[in-house]
Design an enzyme around this catalytic site. Structure first.
Site, PDB file in Angstrom:
ATOM      1  N   LYS A 196     -30.574 -10.039 -28.105  1.00 62.82           N
ATOM      2  CA  LYS A 196     -31.090  -8.805 -28.686  1.00 62.82           C
ATOM      3  C   LYS A 196     -30.990  -7.684 -27.668  1.00 62.82           C
ATOM      4  CE  LYS A 196     -34.097  -7.581 -32.308  1.00 62.82           C
ATOM      5  NZ  LYS A 196     -35.391  -7.590 -32.951  1.00 62.82           N
TER       6      LYS A 196
ATOM      7  N   THR B  70     -30.260  -9.604 -41.799  1.00 59.16           N
ATOM      8  CA  THR B  70     -30.528  -9.759 -40.375  1.00 59.16           C
ATOM      9  C   THR B  70     -29.392 -10.536 -39.740  1.00 59.16           C
ATOM     10  OG1 THR B  70     -31.979 -10.732 -38.713  1.00 59.16           O
ATOM     11  CG2 THR B  70     -32.009 -11.779 -40.871  1.00 59.16           C
TER      12      THR B  70
END
Ligand code: AMP
Length: 544
Positions: free
Chosen positions: A443, A188
């Protein structure tokens, strides 16, 4: 006294054997990278997966070795998932949207021995391979007819997938592994510093698949047709490759074509009943449906998560297209499911407005996962629907540390709690709402962009004294980065000067959308940039 029940390990191979043994005729359909639809059933998938497991043996791999994948959602990817994990290897899915330098960092950190790559991702591997330190073989996921010879580092053996498995046996007895054996690995970038690996186990994966199939979560069934639009490199397509075979569900893989028209047509052609994806994908779909006048009448449920979800998406799909939108929250670190928004009957909303007010909350925790709120000192906070705090998570499928990385040790707290980096409130009925993020990261369209990486590149410009990157809301991508620049005294670099700094250093889609200039970037007592102040000042900036 111990119970007298059998003690079988929770293994991914048990999902495989169950699916193949009981649902052999159920279909797996893929929109292929080579072009056209590929269609076979669980039985053929089983045979080919075992052939692949036998073929991998010929590469002299040991248990625990990692096989990387850079691939879209498709049947060969599913074969790799199971052939690796069931035989004791680790399936390491990598994100093909990353810059070649990030790919080689992750491949080296994971020590991947083999990489399996879709044809249209080869250009990325060609750029990254010079820096690979451990890769011995590159399996190109195609047949002899479509095979191309890539230009990669000398010494890496190039293999054609179909030729690799062609003459192998369909017999393979899966080893009886310890259920805590590592099964898959996913990195991630939703952290500061380098990407971090989350190493899932057979046990956590099987339990997560059970969790997904609880009635008020996602659940699949033998009469469902699922299309995971969420990529198989994003937390194992949120667990679908395990939870769907567990229930003998027909699976439809969309491949690399994720535009509204392709998704609509595939949904209708294959009579999809349930599909999963990030808000950006569903926004593309909703816009396409509205513009084209098409319907998706077989679709009963759309699972949405991965980023904050605009209310208009819930309203659009439910009111105009009759598909229930299931709002979920989770993380790579949590396999990923943590909460799902499924109100109890006693909470029936009075009207549609109240209904959608409830829907935009991230929801209740799933059995197998727990959460709580704490303040900055780690003290528990009340769940009164108003108090905001750091959101902690623990459970059957939550990580206990990152793979070979201790840089974020302070996120692993006493009692097995993991600090998610999200800020939330929880009400008396257990409904959690994300209100903010402590992670200094952006994001965009479901993919992470490191603000620190963007700042480091920008301050490399000789006329920049300091730079700060923040996100601003964006209609299509949810968030986009902008960079705020404090020029050196007497200097005035242009917007293009700054943006040119990013060319070639990061993936194109990560480059900030705008550059704003300020006389002084505010710093706190310890010299840290006061991002909140900048967000107050520039957070409303509209990208032109
Ligand atoms: P990832 O590991 O890439 O799946 O990202 C996990 C992070 O995405 C979470 O910690 C949240 O910051 C964000 N996220 C995931 N789902 C949601 C959601 N439903 N609403 C808001 N943010 C979300």
């Amino acid at each position: 006294m111990l119970g007298l029940m059998q003690d079988h390990p929770l293994l991914i191979s048990s999902i495989f054997e169950h699916a193949v043994g009981n649902y052999g005729k159920q279909e797996i359909v893929s929109n292929t990278v080579e072009g056209g639809i590929h269609r076979y059933n669980y039985s053929s998938w089983g045979e080919r997966t075992k052939k692949l497991a036998n073929a991998l043996k010929s590469l002299n791999l040991n248990q625990g070795d990692k096989v990387g994948t850079l691939a879209w959602n498709g049947y060969r990817h599913l074969e790799i998932y199971y052939a690796t994990s069931c035989s004791g290897l680790i399936c390491h899915t990598l994100n093909p949207r990353l810059h070649p330098d990030q790919v080689s960092y992750i491949v080296n950190h994971a020590e991947d021995k083999v990489l399996c790559v879709d044809l249209n991702i080869l250009p990325l591997i060609e750029k990254a391979s010079e820096n690979f330190k451990t890769v011995e073989a590159l399996v190109i996921m195609t047949d002899e007819k479509n095979m191309i010879k890539p230009n990669i580092k000398d010494g890496i053996k190039v293999i054609c997938y179909e030729e690799f498995i062609k003459d192998q046996s369909e017999e393979y007895i899966w080893p009886q592994l310890d259920e805590k054996t590592a099964s898959s690995l996913c990195y991630t970038s939703g952290t500061t510093g380098n990407p971090k690996g989350v190493l899932y186990s057979h046990r956590s994966t099987v339990l997560h698949a059970y969790g997904m199939n609880l009635k008020d979560v996602v659940p699949y069934g033998a009469k469902d047709v699922v299309m995971p639009v969420v990529p198989m490199f994003h937390v194992n397509a949120w667990g679908t490759p395990y939870a769907a075979p567990m229930c003998g569900t027909k699976i439809v893989f969309p491949g690399a074509k994720l535009d509204g028209e392709s998704i609509t047509d595939l949904m209708n052609a294959e009579k999809i009943t349930i599909s999963l994806g990030v808000p950006t994908i569903w926004l593309l779909l909703l816009n396409h449906l509205r513009e084209s006048g098409k319907r998706i009448d077989t679709v009963k449920r759309l699972v949405i998560g991965g980023s904050s979800c605009p209310r208009t998406l819930f309203e659009g799909f439910e009111d105009e297209f009759g598909a229930e939108v299931i709002h979920a929250w989770g993380m790579t670190e949590m396999s990923p499911l943590g909460t799902v928004n499924m109100p109890a009957l006693a909470e029936e909303p009075k009207n549609r407005t109240e209904y959608y007010d409830q829907k935009i909350a991230q929801g209740r925790t799933i059995f197998g996962h727990q959460m709580k709120l704490v303040d900055d000192e780690g003290n528990d906070l009340p769940e009164d629907g108003e108090t905001q705090g750091r959101l902690l998570s623990r459970g059957f499928w939550v990580l206990k540390e990152y793979y070979n990385d201790t840089t974020e040790k302070d996120r692993f707290l006493d009692g097995g709690w993991f600090d998610t980096g999200d800020v939330a409130k929880i009400d008396a009925d257990g409904f959690m709402t994300i209100t903010d993020r402590t992670k200094d990261i952006i994001k965009s369209g479901g993919e992470w962009i490191s603000s620190i990486d963007l700042e480091n590149i920008c301050v490399g410009h000789p006329e920049v004294a300091n730079a700060a990157v923040i996100s601003v809301p964006h209609e299509k991508w949810e968030e986009r980065p902008i960079v705020i620049v404090q020029p050196m005294p007497g200097k005035s670099p242009s917007k293009d000067d700054i943006l040119n700094m990013y060319e070639g250093k990061i993936a194109k889609w990560m480059i900030p959308d705008d550059v704003l200039f300020t006389d002084l970037i505010p710093l706190g007592a310890t010299g840290k940039i006061l991002k909140n102040k900048l967000r107050d000042q520039f957070g409303g900036h509209k990208i032109s």
